[in-house]
Design an enzyme around this catalytic site. Structure first.
Site, PDB file in Angstrom:
ATOM      1  N   ALA A  99       4.211   7.287   3.740  1.00 42.22           N
ATOM      2  CA  ALA A  99       5.077   6.107   3.678  1.00 42.22           C
ATOM      3  C   ALA A  99       4.568   5.122   2.642  1.00 42.22           C
ATOM      4  O   ALA A  99       3.423   5.176   2.216  1.00 42.22           O
ATOM      5  CB  ALA A  99       5.167   5.435   5.040  1.00 42.22           C
ATOM      6  N   ASP A 113      -6.200   7.710  14.581  1.00 41.94           N
ATOM      7  CA  ASP A 113      -6.725   7.283  13.280  1.00 41.94           C
ATOM      8  C   ASP A 113      -7.286   5.868  13.363  1.00 41.94           C
ATOM      9  O   ASP A 113      -6.968   5.014  12.542  1.00 41.94           O
ATOM     10  CB  ASP A 113      -5.636   7.371  12.213  1.00 41.94           C
ATOM     11  CG  ASP A 113      -6.220   7.433  10.800  1.00 41.94           C
ATOM     12  OD1 ASP A 113      -7.413   7.776  10.672  1.00 41.94           O
ATOM     13  OD2 ASP A 113      -5.501   7.140   9.842  1.00 41.94           O
ATOM     14  N   GLY A 145       0.820  -1.208   0.000  1.00 44.71           N
ATOM     15  CA  GLY A 145       0.000   0.000   0.000  1.00 44.71           C
ATOM     16  C   GLY A 145       0.849   1.250   0.000  1.00 44.71           C
ATOM     17  O   GLY A 145       2.034   1.234   0.329  1.00 44.71           O
ATOM     18  N   GLU A 146       0.223   2.361  -0.395  1.00 43.43           N
ATOM     19  CA  GLU A 146       0.892   3.643  -0.414  1.00 43.43           C
ATOM     20  C   GLU A 146      -0.014   4.679   0.217  1.00 43.43           C
ATOM     21  O   GLU A 146      -1.235   4.595   0.151  1.00 43.43           O
ATOM     22  CB  GLU A 146       1.229   4.073  -1.843  1.00 43.43           C
ATOM     23  CG  GLU A 146       2.236   3.180  -2.529  1.00 43.43           C
ATOM     24  CD  GLU A 146       2.577   3.674  -3.917  1.00 43.43           C
ATOM     25  OE1 GLU A 146       1.700   3.587  -4.790  1.00 43.43           O
ATOM     26  OE2 GLU A 146       3.700   4.164  -4.118  1.00 43.43           O
ATOM     27  N   GLY A 147       0.592   5.669   0.826  1.00 43.84           N
ATOM     28  CA  GLY A 147      -0.151   6.762   1.424  1.00 43.84           C
ATOM     29  C   GLY A 147       0.662   8.030   1.356  1.00 43.84           C
ATOM     30  O   GLY A 147       1.691   8.096   0.682  1.00 43.84           O
ATOM     31  N   GLY A 148       0.211   9.041   2.082  1.00 44.85           N
ATOM     32  CA  GLY A 148       0.864  10.333   2.009  1.00 44.85           C
ATOM     33  C   GLY A 148       2.217  10.393   2.670  1.00 44.85           C
ATOM     34  O   GLY A 148       3.005  11.280   2.376  1.00 44.85           O
TER      35      GLY A 148
END
Length: 641
Positions: free
Chosen positions: A24, A136, A19-22
């Site tokens: 990492a 979160d 997965g990718e996020g803002g």
């Protein structure tokens, strides 16, 4: 940056992108030393101004070590950290069971939903006691094991980027995900009760199949919160019991002071629901709970809020569509409502970008699954929650043929275990207890053993998961209330028979140690009398005449065995897997048959003169019926390497 798939970060061979996020990128990798799959979260360097990178790396190392000390069966543990080309990364246990989000979409029976949420509530209770707020909590951050047990993740970046000693906010540090955010989070005032609210939203969605508020934009969600009461869960599931609805409404109160006082109380309410007892919330009138959910907003304040929204919509009618997630209301005063609305107008004017105060940079509007990212009004630095994107150049590619095993690991339940090397050692004794005669040379394979005896806290996680039975009695010899008291959470669990101990270890994908393994872990290869060597005093172990009852499993650092294992002499006797048979020991005579009837062996002695004349030597044995439970017997687990 190019993909890291097929490359290596030290001993971690990157296999695939998860997965990718803002902030990492998350990879699945193979640990070439322990020969197991792990998850690697690599922090995106470009998310930070260059002048803050040194500060980031220093804080990262400090906080990674702090996170690694967290030990709870329902928290995905940090097992390693490192740095590559200036980019830090965390290594965590890999879980292949997907996320809770994968199971949503339609109502889940309330009892099953509550049983899934309770372990997460206990995990949050644990981290709150360590002064950490998740910020979160949402279904995609609740991972599932292959056996369906929930595990909370994404503490790493939350802890990493919080703090008041620096303005390290990154390019838009996240403060939460709108659908699950507590009202106070919109201005950065997150507390432990904010996590409670978010978990309440998760449970609400599980039992109803809906999130409380839905709109095309965060601003729309805010407007709904100002104008509309939170829909009753029974509006979606008409036969939902009043008890579960009352607990949900209490946890989802608009003002933190109207919620439960802490996560422990909320978790206890969930436990009461599962056990069929009335929760405290059921005594509160539904009308009162609904007022707490929505707050009392004066009519003129509502009208003023509407006018502010209309102004925004008339001026900028091109609000970008984001899968809005309920942004629960903050405080009921008008200035706060207008302040947040003005922030939204700024977002709109930016043409699809969030305004980032302090740094003055613009970040792209988050996708529906990303946290909202703006700086709070006060001087509080927004905290980070979700850990996702960053790419790093390749390192070494070759796999080592033989790499030493680490001295300490965390198992799938985040429990610390110590390495006990295989080989020959002297088992038994020609002196002292006749049950230990004769001494003989035994050879065993390498294995891992729990660093500490299983505590009340550790065992209760298995009970909450619906796998383990509660201890037969909740007290200890001098304490009427023991198992359920937070004061004794780190004390060894007692009143568990052999089968209960075996079930717990299997829940952890581990097992009870054999009698030979136990003695090797305590005695080493030099045939010592005590785990620490020779001689005894009460600073080394909890023996008879020291405390007069059980003591914390984390005490007596000076009494560790040669392999760094605590409490192998005194405190409580410990179950082993072995049937009681005379020496010399051999695993081929049926004594390691887990299904055979007969008495089992306990080792290590206790705080009391119980069995074998209170002997606490490394070779001492105690014959116990497998159905025995009492004040003086506990256990720990082992795992084949």
């Amino acid at each position: 940056m190019s993909s890291l798939i097929g490359q290596s970060l030290g001993r971690y061979q990157v296999i695939e992108l998860l997965g990718e996020g803002g902030m990492a990128t998350v990879y699945k990798a193979f640990d070439t030393r322990l020969e197991r799959e792990v998850a690697v979260k690599i922090i995106r360097r470009e998310s930070f101004p260059p002048e803050q990178l040194d500060m980031l790396l220093k804080r990262f190392e400090r906080e990674a070590k702090s996170l690694a000390r967290l030990s709870h069966p329902n928290i995905v543990g940090v097992i390693d950290y490192g740095e590559y080309d200036g980019a830090p990364y965390l290594v965590m246990v890999y879980l292949s069971g997907g996320t809770l989000k994968d199971r949503l979409g339609k109502p889940i029976p309330w009892r099953a939903a509550t049983q899934l949420v309770l372990p997460i509530a206990r995990a949050l209770e644990y981290v709150h006691e360590h002064n950490i707020i998740n910020r979160d909590v949402k279904p995609s951050n609740i991972l599932m094991t292959e056996k369906g047990q929930p595990m909370l993740t994404d503490f790493g970046l939350v802890k990493l980027f919080e703090g008041r000693d620096t303005h390290l906010t990154a390019s838009g540090a996240g403060i939460g995900t709108p659908d699950y955010m507590a009202p106070e989070q919109w201005t950065g005032d997150a507390t432990a009760l904010s996590d409670m609210y978010s978990l309440g939203v998760v449970l609400y969605e599980m039992v109803t199949g809906h999130r409380p508020y839905v709109s095309d934009t965060p601003a729309g969600v805010l407007l709904k919160q100002v104008n509309e009461p939170l829909p009753l869960p029974t509006d979606y599931v008409s036969d939902l019991p009043k008890n579960i609805e009352s607990v949900l409404l209490k946890a989802l109160a608009r003002r933190p002071e109207d919620r439960y006082p802490d996560m422990r109380t909320f978790a206890n309410e969930l436990q009461a629901l599962i056990e069929g007892r009335d929760p405290m919330a059921v005594t509160i009138k539904t009308e009162t709970l609904r007022e707490h959910m929505t707050g009392k907003v004066k009519k003129q304040e509502i009208e003023e809020a509407r006018r502010q929204i209309e102004k925004i919509q008339q001026t900028q009618s091109h609000l970008p569509l984001v899968e809005s997630q309920p942004v629960n209301k903050r405080k009921s005063n008008l200035p706060l409502i207008i302040t947040v609305l003005v922030l939204f107008s700024l977002f709109t004017i930016c043409g699809g970008c969030w305004v980032l105060s302090r740094i003055g940079t613009l970040a792209a509007l988050p996708t529906p699954t990303q946290p909202v990212t703006f700086s709070p009004l006060p001087s509080v630095v927004p905290s980070k929650t979700k850990m996702p994107p960053t790419l790093i150049p390749p390192t070494e590619t070759s796999l080592p043929t033989e790499v030493p095993l680490p001295d300490e690991i965390r198992d799938e339940r985040n429990v610390l275990m110590r390495l006990v090397p295989g080989g020959e050692f002297t088992m038994g004794s020609d002196d002292g207890d006749p049950q230990s005669h004769p001494a003989s040379l035994i050879s065993i394979d390498t294995f891992y053993m729990d660093k500490y005896e299983v505590s009340n806290e550790m065992y209760s996680a298995c009970v909450s998961a619906g796998v383990c039975r509660k201890p037969k009695i909740f007290g200890s010899i001098n304490r009427q209330s023991y198992y359920t008291e937070p004061e004794f959470a780190t004390y060894p669990v007692i009143f568990a028979d052999w089968k209960m101990a075996k079930t717990y270890c299997e829940w952890r994908d581990a097992r009870l140690p054999t009698e030979a393994e136990w003695e090797k872990a305590a005695r080493g290869t030099d045939a010592r009398l005590f785990p620490w060597g020779d001689g005894f005093n009460c600073s080394l172990a909890n023996h008879s005449g020291c405390v007069g009852d059980t003591d914390s499993v984390y005490k007596y650092e000076k009494g560790q065995s040669v392999y760094g294992i605590y409490g192998m002499s005194g405190n409580v006797w410990e179950w082993t897997s072995s049937l009681y048979k005379i020496y010399p020991y051999t695993p081929k005579d049926g004594r390691e048959d887990l299904n055979a009837p007969g008495a089992r062996v306990a080792r290590g002695g206790s705080w009391h003169y119980f069995g074998a004349e209170g002997s606490v030597y490394t070779y001492s044995r105690l014959k116990l019926d497998a159905g025995y439970y009492g004040f003086y017997v506990g256990f720990r687990c082992a795992k084949t390497k």
